[in-house]
Every structure is written in C-alpha cells, then in structure tokens.
Design a protein around this motif. Structure first.
Motif, PDB file in Angstrom:
ATOM      1  N   ALA A 120      29.514  71.781   3.650  1.00 33.36           N
ATOM      2  CA  ALA A 120      29.656  71.147   2.335  1.00 33.36           C
ATOM      3  C   ALA A 120      29.603  69.628   2.458  1.00 33.36           C
ATOM      4  O   ALA A 120      28.979  68.951   1.627  1.00 33.36           O
ATOM      5  CB  ALA A 120      30.966  71.577   1.680  1.00 33.36           C
ATOM      6  N   LYS A 121      30.232  69.093   3.501  1.00 33.58           N
ATOM      7  CA  LYS A 121      30.240  67.639   3.679  1.00 33.58           C
ATOM      8  C   LYS A 121      28.836  67.096   3.918  1.00 33.58           C
ATOM      9  O   LYS A 121      28.544  65.953   3.587  1.00 33.58           O
ATOM     10  CB  LYS A 121      31.147  67.240   4.847  1.00 33.58           C
ATOM     11  N   ALA A 122      27.957  67.908   4.452  1.00 32.39           N
ATOM     12  CA  ALA A 122      26.586  67.461   4.736  1.00 32.39           C
ATOM     13  C   ALA A 122      25.843  67.088   3.456  1.00 32.39           C
ATOM     14  O   ALA A 122      24.845  66.377   3.518  1.00 32.39           O
ATOM     15  CB  ALA A 122      25.828  68.543   5.498  1.00 32.39           C
ATOM     16  N   THR A 123      26.323  67.552   2.299  1.00 32.37           N
ATOM     17  CA  THR A 123      25.677  67.228   1.027  1.00 32.37           C
ATOM     18  C   THR A 123      26.378  66.082   0.295  1.00 32.37           C
ATOM     19  O   THR A 123      25.923  65.676  -0.771  1.00 32.37           O
ATOM     20  CB  THR A 123      25.649  68.456   0.108  1.00 32.37           C
ATOM     21  N   TRP A 124      27.468  65.568   0.830  1.00 32.76           N
ATOM     22  CA  TRP A 124      28.239  64.531   0.166  1.00 32.76           C
ATOM     23  C   TRP A 124      27.639  63.153   0.403  1.00 32.76           C
ATOM     24  O   TRP A 124      26.948  62.915   1.380  1.00 32.76           O
ATOM     25  CB  TRP A 124      29.670  64.511   0.686  1.00 32.76           C
ATOM     26  N   THR A 125      28.010  62.216  -0.488  1.00 25.26           N
ATOM     27  CA  THR A 125      27.712  60.809  -0.266  1.00 25.26           C
ATOM     28  C   THR A 125      28.875  60.166   0.492  1.00 25.26           C
ATOM     29  O   THR A 125      29.944  60.776   0.640  1.00 25.26           O
ATOM     30  CB  THR A 125      27.521  60.068  -1.601  1.00 25.26           C
ATOM     31  N   ILE A 126      28.679  58.962   0.953  1.00 24.78           N
ATOM     32  CA  ILE A 126      29.741  58.232   1.647  1.00 24.78           C
ATOM     33  C   ILE A 126      30.935  58.048   0.713  1.00 24.78           C
ATOM     34  O   ILE A 126      32.093  58.208   1.117  1.00 24.78           O
ATOM     35  CB  ILE A 126      29.227  56.870   2.157  1.00 24.78           C
ATOM     36  N   TRP A 127      30.659  57.711  -0.546  1.00 29.95           N
ATOM     37  CA  TRP A 127      31.737  57.499  -1.520  1.00 29.95           C
ATOM     38  C   TRP A 127      32.564  58.778  -1.684  1.00 29.95           C
ATOM     39  O   TRP A 127      33.782  58.735  -1.691  1.00 29.95           O
ATOM     40  CB  TRP A 127      31.153  57.068  -2.863  1.00 29.95           C
ATOM     41  N   ARG A 128      31.880  59.926  -1.810  1.00 31.57           N
ATOM     42  CA  ARG A 128      32.605  61.188  -2.001  1.00 31.57           C
ATOM     43  C   ARG A 128      33.423  61.541  -0.763  1.00 31.57           C
ATOM     44  O   ARG A 128      34.532  62.057  -0.875  1.00 31.57           O
ATOM     45  CB  ARG A 128      31.641  62.317  -2.325  1.00 31.57           C
ATOM     46  N   ALA A 129      32.886  61.286   0.421  1.00 28.46           N
ATOM     47  CA  ALA A 129      33.641  61.581   1.640  1.00 28.46           C
ATOM     48  C   ALA A 129      34.914  60.738   1.706  1.00 28.46           C
ATOM     49  O   ALA A 129      35.934  61.176   2.230  1.00 28.46           O
ATOM     50  CB  ALA A 129      32.773  61.337   2.866  1.00 28.46           C
ATOM     51  N   HIS A 130      34.869  59.527   1.162  1.00 30.36           N
ATOM     52  CA  HIS A 130      36.036  58.640   1.195  1.00 30.36           C
ATOM     53  C   HIS A 130      37.023  58.951   0.075  1.00 30.36           C
ATOM     54  O   HIS A 130      38.234  58.945   0.292  1.00 30.36           O
ATOM     55  CB  HIS A 130      35.581  57.180   1.099  1.00 30.36           C
ATOM     56  N   HIS A 131      36.508  59.219  -1.145  1.00 34.65           N
ATOM     57  CA  HIS A 131      37.370  59.375  -2.319  1.00 34.65           C
ATOM     58  C   HIS A 131      37.576  60.814  -2.772  1.00 34.65           C
ATOM     59  O   HIS A 131      38.473  61.073  -3.562  1.00 34.65           O
ATOM     60  CB  HIS A 131      36.790  58.582  -3.497  1.00 34.65           C
ATOM     61  N   GLY A 132      36.703  61.708  -2.360  1.00 38.11           N
ATOM     62  CA  GLY A 132      36.828  63.092  -2.808  1.00 38.11           C
ATOM     63  C   GLY A 132      36.069  63.394  -4.086  1.00 38.11           C
ATOM     64  O   GLY A 132      36.002  64.541  -4.506  1.00 38.11           O
ATOM     65  N   VAL A 133      35.521  62.375  -4.740  1.00 38.58           N
ATOM     66  CA  VAL A 133      34.707  62.543  -5.956  1.00 38.58           C
ATOM     67  C   VAL A 133      33.480  61.643  -5.836  1.00 38.58           C
ATOM     68  O   VAL A 133      33.488  60.672  -5.092  1.00 38.58           O
ATOM     69  CB  VAL A 133      35.489  62.173  -7.237  1.00 38.58           C
ATOM     70  N   GLU A 134      32.447  61.978  -6.598  1.00 32.38           N
ATOM     71  CA  GLU A 134      31.272  61.112  -6.623  1.00 32.38           C
ATOM     72  C   GLU A 134      31.598  59.800  -7.325  1.00 32.38           C
ATOM     73  O   GLU A 134      32.577  59.717  -8.080  1.00 32.38           O
ATOM     74  CB  GLU A 134      30.094  61.808  -7.316  1.00 32.38           C
ATOM     75  N   PHE A 135      30.789  58.785  -7.119  1.00 34.48           N
ATOM     76  CA  PHE A 135      31.026  57.481  -7.733  1.00 34.48           C
ATOM     77  C   PHE A 135      31.011  57.603  -9.253  1.00 34.48           C
ATOM     78  O   PHE A 135      30.033  58.069  -9.832  1.00 34.48           O
ATOM     79  CB  PHE A 135      29.968  56.484  -7.269  1.00 34.48           C
ATOM     80  N   PRO A 136      32.090  57.195  -9.936  1.00 31.25           N
ATOM     81  CA  PRO A 136      32.182  57.410 -11.376  1.00 31.25           C
ATOM     82  C   PRO A 136      31.500  56.341 -12.224  1.00 31.25           C
ATOM     83  O   PRO A 136      31.355  56.513 -13.426  1.00 31.25           O
ATOM     84  CB  PRO A 136      33.697  57.396 -11.627  1.00 31.25           C
ATOM     85  N   GLY A 137      31.091  55.238 -11.624  1.00 33.96           N
ATOM     86  CA  GLY A 137      30.526  54.144 -12.396  1.00 33.96           C
ATOM     87  C   GLY A 137      29.041  54.276 -12.641  1.00 33.96           C
ATOM     88  O   GLY A 137      28.372  55.150 -12.086  1.00 33.96           O
ATOM     89  N   PRO A 138      28.498  53.401 -13.473  1.00 32.98           N
ATOM     90  CA  PRO A 138      27.062  53.419 -13.726  1.00 32.98           C
ATOM     91  C   PRO A 138      26.306  52.885 -12.500  1.00 32.98           C
ATOM     92  O   PRO A 138      26.674  51.868 -11.938  1.00 32.98           O
ATOM     93  CB  PRO A 138      26.895  52.485 -14.928  1.00 32.98           C
ATOM     94  N   LEU A 139      25.272  53.601 -12.092  1.00 32.24           N
ATOM     95  CA  LEU A 139      24.455  53.147 -10.962  1.00 32.24           C
ATOM     96  C   LEU A 139      23.276  52.367 -11.514  1.00 32.24           C
ATOM     97  O   LEU A 139      22.230  52.920 -11.830  1.00 32.24           O
ATOM     98  CB  LEU A 139      23.990  54.338 -10.121  1.00 32.24           C
ATOM     99  N   GLU A 140      23.479  51.082 -11.667  1.00 29.88           N
ATOM    100  CA  GLU A 140      22.467  50.190 -12.224  1.00 29.88           C
ATOM    101  C   GLU A 140      21.987  49.228 -11.149  1.00 29.88           C
ATOM    102  O   GLU A 140      22.705  48.932 -10.200  1.00 29.88           O
ATOM    103  CB  GLU A 140      23.045  49.392 -13.398  1.00 29.88           C
TER     104      GLU A 140
END
Length: 167
Positions: free
Chosen positions: A83-103
């Motif tokens: 499962a971790k192989a599909t995560w982003t760095i942010w998710r591995a650190h925080h447990g959730v995907e990045f909640p902000g706008p990706l601009e």
C-alpha cells in the motif's frame, strides 16, 4: 537518521563514496526551483518562495521512497508495504494526501481585498506563491499571495506576501 535511511550529507566533489540518493534529490529540487522561477517570471528575490513551493509540490506529488527493510532481498516490495508503494511523500508523513490546491508557482489568482474602495471590485489580482505551513508541516488552508501590481512594478519583498484563506 541512519536507521530511517535519511541521507543527510552530500558527498564531496570528485571523491568517493558518493551519496547518490541525496545528490539526485538535490538536483531534482534545484531543477524544480529553476523552472518555478523561469515559468513565473518573478524577480530573483522570490527564490525562497520558489524553493518552498518546490518542496511542498514535490512532497505532494512524488512517490514515497521504499526503505531498505520494506523490500526483500531481490529488491521487491514486501506484501505488508504494498500500500505504501502507491503513496506520496506527503501521505507517508501525514497519513493523508495533500489537502491544499496544487497550483503552479506564480499562477494568476484573485483574492478578496477588503482594503479597496467600496465602489471598486472586491477582488484583486495576485500571484500564487505557495502554501503557508505551520510548525510540524501542517497546512491550514492558508495560501501565500503576492500582489500582482507590486510584483509587476518590481516591488517584491518576502514580508509583503499576503496570507490569504484558500477559499
């Protein structure tokens, strides 16, 4: 730091051993900062904003590294870490995907400006300069925005960035 596989020291030029993981990551980061600056066309003084944006955007989009104990002898990911192989760095650190706008860095945005004259439009053009992160790398729906007219006039200063709610 060694047990967590953090590569905190770059290697010396023309010397062995090379810390290739650290050097490659530094190269990616520098290239991202350069492209941020070139694409946005902001003054050189905005390099620190470009660096912050590059760090957060890379953490929010790049896959999390698989640590040595998460792989078997053949280099394949162990079943319990699939499962971790599909995560982003942010998710591995925080447990959730990045909640902000990706601009993109320096993209045009409009923000509510309550200091304007009541008969003028309530929004003002600005440049998106990144996300405001609180201690602990916490994002609380606040963005950094630079006033478009000031940047265009060549008046960019870090202290003049506005903290604007994401909504």
């Amino acid at each position: 730091a060694h047990d967590l596989a953090w590569h905190s020291q770059a290697s010396l030029e023309n010397r062995r051993p090379h810390n290739t993981v650290h050097e490659r990551w530094t190269g990616i980061l520098k290239s991202t900062i350069r492209s941020n600056m070139l694409q946005a066309g902001v003054p050189t003084e905005a390099w620190s904003c470009a660096a912050r944006h590059a760090n957060v955007s890379l953490a929010a989009t790049k896959p999390a590294p698989m640590l040595p104990w998460e792989k078997d002898a053949a280099g394949n990911v162990k079943d319990e870490y699939k499962a971790k192989a599909t995560w982003t760095i942010w998710r591995a650190h925080h447990g959730v995907e990045f909640p902000g706008p990706l601009e993109g860095f320096g993209c045009l945005c409009y923000y509510l400006d309550k200091t304007r004259h009541p008969l003028l439009p309530t929004t003002t053009p600005g440049l998106f300069m990144g996300w405001r992160l609180e201690p602990g790398m916490r994002y609380r729906d606040v963005l950094y925005v630079a006033d478009y007219d000031k940047v265009r006039a060549g008046d960019f200063r870090w202290r003049s960035l506005l903290s604007v709610p994401a909504k």
